[in-house]
Design an enzyme around this catalytic site. Structure first.
Site, PDB file in Angstrom:
ATOM      1  N   GLU A 337      32.562 -25.443  65.787  1.00 25.24           N
ATOM      2  CA  GLU A 337      31.882 -24.265  65.457  1.00 25.24           C
ATOM      3  C   GLU A 337      31.702 -23.562  66.677  1.00 25.24           C
ATOM      4  OE1 GLU A 337      28.035 -25.089  63.661  1.00 25.24           O
ATOM      5  OE2 GLU A 337      27.541 -26.444  65.007  1.00 25.24           O
ATOM      6  N   GLU A 345      19.511 -26.933  74.506  1.00 24.02           N
ATOM      7  CA  GLU A 345      19.782 -27.441  75.737  1.00 24.02           C
ATOM      8  C   GLU A 345      20.349 -26.755  76.899  1.00 24.02           C
ATOM      9  OE1 GLU A 345      22.802 -27.906  72.599  1.00 24.02           O
ATOM     10  OE2 GLU A 345      20.795 -27.975  72.597  1.00 24.02           O
ATOM     11  N   HIS A 787     -31.542 -79.062  62.884  1.00 28.27           N
ATOM     12  CA  HIS A 787     -32.305 -77.726  63.071  1.00 28.27           C
ATOM     13  C   HIS A 787     -33.882 -78.015  63.230  1.00 28.27           C
ATOM     14  CE1 HIS A 787     -28.962 -74.957  61.966  1.00 28.27           C
ATOM     15  NE2 HIS A 787     -28.262 -75.997  61.607  1.00 28.27           N
TER      16      HIS A 787
END
Length: 1192
Positions: A337, A345, A787
């Site tokens: 194309e 770019e 405890h």
């Protein structure tokens, strides 16, 4: 607040516009003569300068053109849609005008009449179309020409021919350029497409006839997928370019995508500016571009360039364009194309040739020839290599789905050889779902490809972008891939390198911490605070530890070098009494609701390691600390163990293991308990105190076996209740304990422990019990735990020591007493200079106690003394375990039963008798406590419970106890109460976990990774096996808020004050300086903007006001981890619904088509089932994870 918010917005706008027209005007006025030089050399008689240029585009390409124009002294005009009112390109132009009011976002930029109207109204000489939108629309070019406006680009006829890929193919054939087999014209329907596929064979590729950029492009391998792909490609093409026409081509396997940049003028001159390699693609969209193409044979380079020029001359091409080719493995190339426009770019070509393509476009449009511009083919040379990375707001971990939102932080990578072209790349920018996801183009230029890769890698690593996901992690992987750095890539590169998706996510620690602090400022603490007390504004002082001083070896050395048996023998041979320090676990569990954080434990750890090396052990893990760490402190318990192990390498660590329940409250498959113990030993645990809440031997044996096989020291514990010194109490007498001890010793325990969880062991009983055990087991070490709720703990521990106990538990003075353990200082002082001397230096105990006295003030919100002012000897009657005593008191207050706490304690004893007088320790103690509170709230007596048991709805814990979920109590279950409560429900006979199938850890790990989107550690899988929901919540929390464990305790619980400066060391050598400045007003989305200063820079975060959100309507979100709850994978608009309520669907069936950023995504069914409810309709705009539909 409003003033500050307005000031912030003004500051952002000023920053954004600081380089708009000011710089341009300064340049123009500083040297006006320079702007005329470009015309003096012109020899062409038709040169007509452009004075005012409009860019029919948006984003970074609009700004790129504006910059070129500013350098050429051309006035610039922007157009913008309603959605782009705050976009940077509007601010960068000299003038800007709104278009497309009321139109959809993309349609605004496709409105030719409006653009022409703006151009005519404002005396525009020329229009630059950029790329995308109208850049390849010949009707737009014609409209410009008809209205006397010059288009910066080819003529309308050339755009028509080249934009129509079918005509472009015909032109290529006429010019003698090789092409790919394809349809002679647009494909009208699916039937025609199928005919072509049958003729040329699969695979094929659909392409938009009137646009590029990967939009409207679909590669199809299977004939049965042609129809669906045709529809999707046509819809995408129509949305992107206004025309859905498609054509079909044979798909070339393994090609390189090479494109040649051309430039032509009105005089018929055409040159090439060499090629670019665009093979690194995803969804046919370019990700990385390189100029020139690496490793391209010079013969191929020359031939493709020559063919590109030949084709351009054949069609009379003028201005900039790109001729694209596919190059196969044999060296053959095929024309595919022409892009009759500027490309995204183009930047890399500019870098390697030194030619400004945009300015060249404008000059050619003005009428200048290429020779007049100094652009002869022989003068165009290559200089080094350039790479462009398209940085997008897409998430590669989610198949590159676009992300939207506000950029909270933007810090770019810069420096020599780096160019940035962007538009939305600044803090505060809003990334919308309406347009392309491109954020910024990063271009690196160097002498060769490898050096350009190195520069790009460095630049990308410098970027810090927060608020939206980006593809940076993916790009970093590309740049470090050997094939890429060698320049050996083709269009299959991404598909064939799945390792590119092994992403190392940015930790984003600072911004997450700001979000946490903002959340606390807006919504209050994330950890529920039990009292109205606030953490004290202090920083506890840590006693000095000599720098570099050697640690004394401790008891751990014996264990690690000689093993558990030798360890136990050494204890028996030791002359004095040994101590276990519970300050790091049971003490704060009893006094401070288990809320002490690793942050405060690790600060004092070096002191403990240096001064208390002769402690038998430090109890610091297991029991309630495991789940509370994740549930309330949002810390990883494994990391706590690992951290403390590094700081205290010489003292054995001890943990609490609930037998077959591990550190949970239920039964697990046996392999879970074994796996847990293995990982615990590997992480640093030494001694396993194994107990069972009912002294149920099968449960105990499993825990002992798991700890022993893992290599740990087994300390089997007998939970103590009753009173062996009272002849009237016969159920739990001396014989019971001695017989049970005999079973445990026979089972292989290394140490025998009496676990007095309620502090019931009186001094006389202690003497009797320890003496009996010592006589029976002379070679087994005896360890006593108690405890001090009644206040007799020190006396009892001294009695145990005198009777022959080897080890006793204690807590440092400031963390001792009441429901905690007896005082370390008192025991040490009492035994000092006797045959039982502990060897612990008393003066160091005082320093240790000072630290915890200060630190305890940070935990005011959980302080037991808020409600409990002293110890209480009534525990000899109610037998409530120490840790539970304070919890029950807190619960009584929170339930409005504070005045009835004495009744709760009395009823605890009644409930215990109803249940058969059972051993009471987690989780059996919870059963008794739940029943007691149930009776108080419902005003029930013991007789009423027994009489009405069949009609009452008992607490779940009581029902499960009666079913046998936690084992069998001594003497069995109470009857007939059990039968009445269960009402025929199933029961468990024997050990509850024995019938459970082994857990598949690999499968669980896979599920966790899918759920949380990251690699999970083996320890996380174990945590999930024990506490699935707690682990999920914890991982979600950390993902949202980051390393909150690095914050100091006051800030973690209560947040900073306005203008308060804090320091956070996120790792060694990295410290954040944070100051919270203000909290803004509520916006229409229910958010408040919170302002911070981070390392001297302004940062803001948006936080949802949870109170305000209750009164506002928002679309529901998909439920995480629920397969049938299908959410939007990305923000966007619903363009098609493929199902309706009541439809029966199969896994993989299409459900919804979602469109965002000009990309369409088909959402498929994650499971088979029936559409229960649709939550969306066509045209609805959604955010990511918004609920689409429910499948059942």
């Amino acid at each position: 607040m409003k003033v500050l918010h307005l000031a912030s917005r003004v500051h952002q706008l000023r920053s954004a516009t600081s380089q708009i027209s000011q710089n341009a005007l300064q340049c123009r006025t500083a040297a006006p003569g320079l702007w005329q030089l470009r015309y003096k050399s012109g020899q062409h008689g038709d040169v007509k300068p452009i004075k005012k240029l409009l860019v029919a585009n948006r984003g970074e390409i609009a700004i790129r053109v504006f910059r070129a124009c500013t350098e050429m002294n051309i006035k610039t005009v922007a157009i913008y849609s309603e959605q782009d009112q705050m976009h940077m390109h509007r601010l960068k132009a000299d003038e800007a005008y709104l278009i497309g009011k009321g139109l959809p976002p993309v349609a605004a930029y496709l409105s030719i009449p409006e653009i022409i109207r703006v151009a005519k109204e404002h005396d525009i000489d020329a229009i630059h179309p950029g790329y995308g939108f109208l850049s390849e629309r010949h009707d737009f070019a014609q409209a410009c020409e008809d209205n006397g406006i010059r288009l910066v680009g080819p003529s309308p006829e050339v755009i028509r021919k080249m934009g129509d890929k079918v005509e472009a193919r015909v032109a290529a054939i006429e010019a003698g350029v090789p092409i790919v087999p394809g349809t002679p014209g647009p494909v009208e329907n699916v039937e025609d497409a199928l005919v072509f596929c049958e003729q040329v064979g699969m695979p094929v590729i659909f392409k938009a006839a009137y646009g590029g950029g990967g939009r409207g492009m679909r590669m199809v391998r299977n004939i049965e997928d042609v129809a669906e792909s045709f529809e999707r490609a046509r819809s995408e093409a129509h949305a992107a370019f206004g025309n859905g026409a498609l054509f079909l081509e044979k798909f070339i396997e393994r090609p390189r995508h090479i494109e040649v940049q051309i430039l032509g003028d009105k005089a018929g001159n055409v040159i090439h500016l060499y090629e670019r390699d665009c093979s690194v693609q995803r969804r046919h969209q370019k990700v990385v571009e390189i100029a020139p193409a690496p490793n391209l044979p010079e013969v191929s380079r020359r031939k493709m360039a020559a063919d590109a020029v030949k084709l351009a001359k054949h069609v009379g091409y003028e201005n900039a364009g790109t001729v694209e080719f596919l190059l196969d493995e044999s060296g053959k190339y095929y024309f595919i194309e022409v892009n009759a426009r500027l490309q995204v770019e183009h930047t890399v070509t500019e870098e390697v040739t030194g030619v400004d393509l945009v300015q060249s476009q404008i000059r050619v449009t003005e009428g200048q020839s290429l020779p007049e511009l100094g652009l002869n083919q022989e003068d165009v040379k290559l200089h080094g290599c350039a790479i462009q990375c398209r940085m997008t707001t897409e998430d590669p971990a989610r198949d590159f789905q676009p992300d939207t939102g506000r950029i909270e932080v933007f810090r770019s990578g810069e420096g020599m050889g780096i160019r940035l072209d962007g538009a939305s790349a600044f803090a505060g920018a809003i990334i919308s779902p309406y347009y392309d996801s491109l954020l910024v183009k990063v271009i690196a230029h160097a002498s060769n490809h490898k050096n350009a890769c190195a520069k790009m890698l460095r630049a990308l690593m410098e970027f810090r972008i927060r608020g939206v996901k980006t593809n940076i992690p993916f790009l970093l992987n590309v740049l470090q891939n050997e094939r890429f750095t060698d320049g050996s890539v083709d269009t299959y590169f991404i598909d064939e390198h799945p390792q590119l998706f092994h992403l190392v996510r940015s930790q984003n620690r600072a911004q997450k911490l700001l979000y946490f602090l903002g959340h606390v400022a807006v919504n209050g603490p994330t950890t529920p605070l039990a009292t109205t007390l606030k953490p004290a504004e202090i920083t506890p002082s840590v006693p000095d530890v000599p720098f570099g001083a050697d640690l004394k070896s401790g008891w751990r050395k014996i264990y690690k070098e000689q093993g558990p048996e030798a360890f136990a023998k050494a204890i028996r041979n030791h002359e004095g009494v040994l101590l276990t320090d519970t300050t790091f676990r049971d003490a704060h569990q009893s006094l401070l609701a288990t809320r002490v954080r690793t942050h405060d434990l690790k600060r004092i750890s070096p002191f403990v390691a240096h001064n208390f090396s002769n402690l038998l052990s430090v109890e610091n893990w297991g029991g309630a600390t495991f789940d509370v760490a994740m549930r309330f402190l949002t810390e990883c318990p494994w990391e706590r163990l690992e951290t403390l192990r590094k700081l205290i390498p010489n003292i054995p660590f001890q943990m609490l293991l609930r037998g077959a329940n591990a550190v949970g409250y239920t039964s697990y498959p046996d392999n879970v308990v074994h796996k847990f113990c293995e990982e615990a030993v590997k992480t640093g645990m030494d001694i396993f105190r194994v107990f069972d809440s009912l002294n149920y031997v099968p449960n105990l044996m499993l825990g002992m076996e798991a700890a022993g096989q893992a290599g740990g020291i087994v300390e089997a514990a007998i939970s103590y209740t009753g009173d062996v010194s009272d002849p009237a109490r016969t159920k739990y007498n001396l014989d019971y304990y001695v017989d049970l001890a005999e079973e445990l010793v026979r089972g292989g325990t290394h140490i025998l422990c009496i676990k007095d969880m309620a502090g019931l062991l009186k001094p006389k009983a202690a003497t009797m019990l320890v003496s009996a055990l010592r006589d029976k087991f002379p070679d087994v070490p005896i360890h006593i735990h108690t405890h001090d709720t009644a206040g007799a703990g020190v006396a009892s521990m001294l009695a145990c020591a005198e009777a022959g106990a080897d080890i006793v538990d204690c807590a440092v003075d400031s963390m001792s007493g009441m429901t905690s353990q007896p005082s370390m200082g008192a025991i040490v002082a009492s035994l000092e200079k006797t045959a039982l001397d502990t060897g612990i230096p008393l003066k160091e105990v005082f320093k240790y106690s000072d630290y915890w006295e200060q630190t305890r003030q940070l935990y005011g919100p959980f302080e037991c003394t808020t409600t409990m002012k002293s110890g209480n000897a009534d525990i000899y009657e109610n037998e409530i375990p120490g840790g539970q005593y304070t919890n029950l008191q807190f619960q009584a207050f929170s339930l409005g039963l504070a005045s009835e706490f004495n009744e709760v304690k009395r009823m605890y004893a009644v409930a215990n008798r109803l249940l058969g007088d059972i051993i009471k320790v987690t989780p059996s103690s919870k059963v008794v406590g739940d029943l007691a509170q149930f009776m108080v709230q419902n005003k029930l007596t013991a007789e009423q419970v027994e009489d009405r048991a069949e009609e009452l709805s008992f607490p779940k814990s009581v029902v499960e106890f009666m079913q046998g979920h936690i084992g069998i109590p001594p003497g069995g279950f109470p009857e007939p109460l059990r039968t009445k409560i269960l009402k025929g429900m199933p029961t468990i006979d024997g050990r509850p976990g024995a019938s459970l199938s082994p857990l598949d850890f690999a499968q669980l790990g896979k599920e966790l990774a899918e759920k949380h989107g990251k690699t999970v550690k083996e320890r996380d899988v174990i945590s999930a096996a024990l506490y699935p929901q707690v682990l999920d919540d914890f991982m979600d929390y950390i993902n949202l808020y980051g390393p909150v464990d690095k914050l100091n305790t006051r800030i973690f619980f209560d947040g900073p004050k306005i203008a308060e400066e804090i320091e956070v060391e996120i790792e060694k050598g990295k410290t954040l300086h944070i100051k919270m400045l203000a909290v803004g007003d509520l916006n229409k989305l229910g958010q408040r903007e919170v302002f911070f200063e981070l390392n001297g820079q302004l940062r803001t975060v948006l936080v949802k006001d949870q109170t305000a959100m209750k009164t506002m309507h928002f679309h529901p979100k998909a439920l995480k981890g629920v397969k049938g709850s299908v959410g939007a994978p990305m923000p966007g608009e619903i363009v098609d619904l493929r199902v309706k309520e009541g439809d029966t669907i199969s896994q993989g069936d299409p459900l919804v088509v979602l469109s965002a950023m000009k990309m369409e995504l088909l959402v498929s069914a994650p499971m088979s089932g029936t559409i229960k409810k649709l939550h969306v309709e066509k045209g609805m705009k959604l955010e990511g994870d918004d609920l689409l539909l429910d499948i059942e």
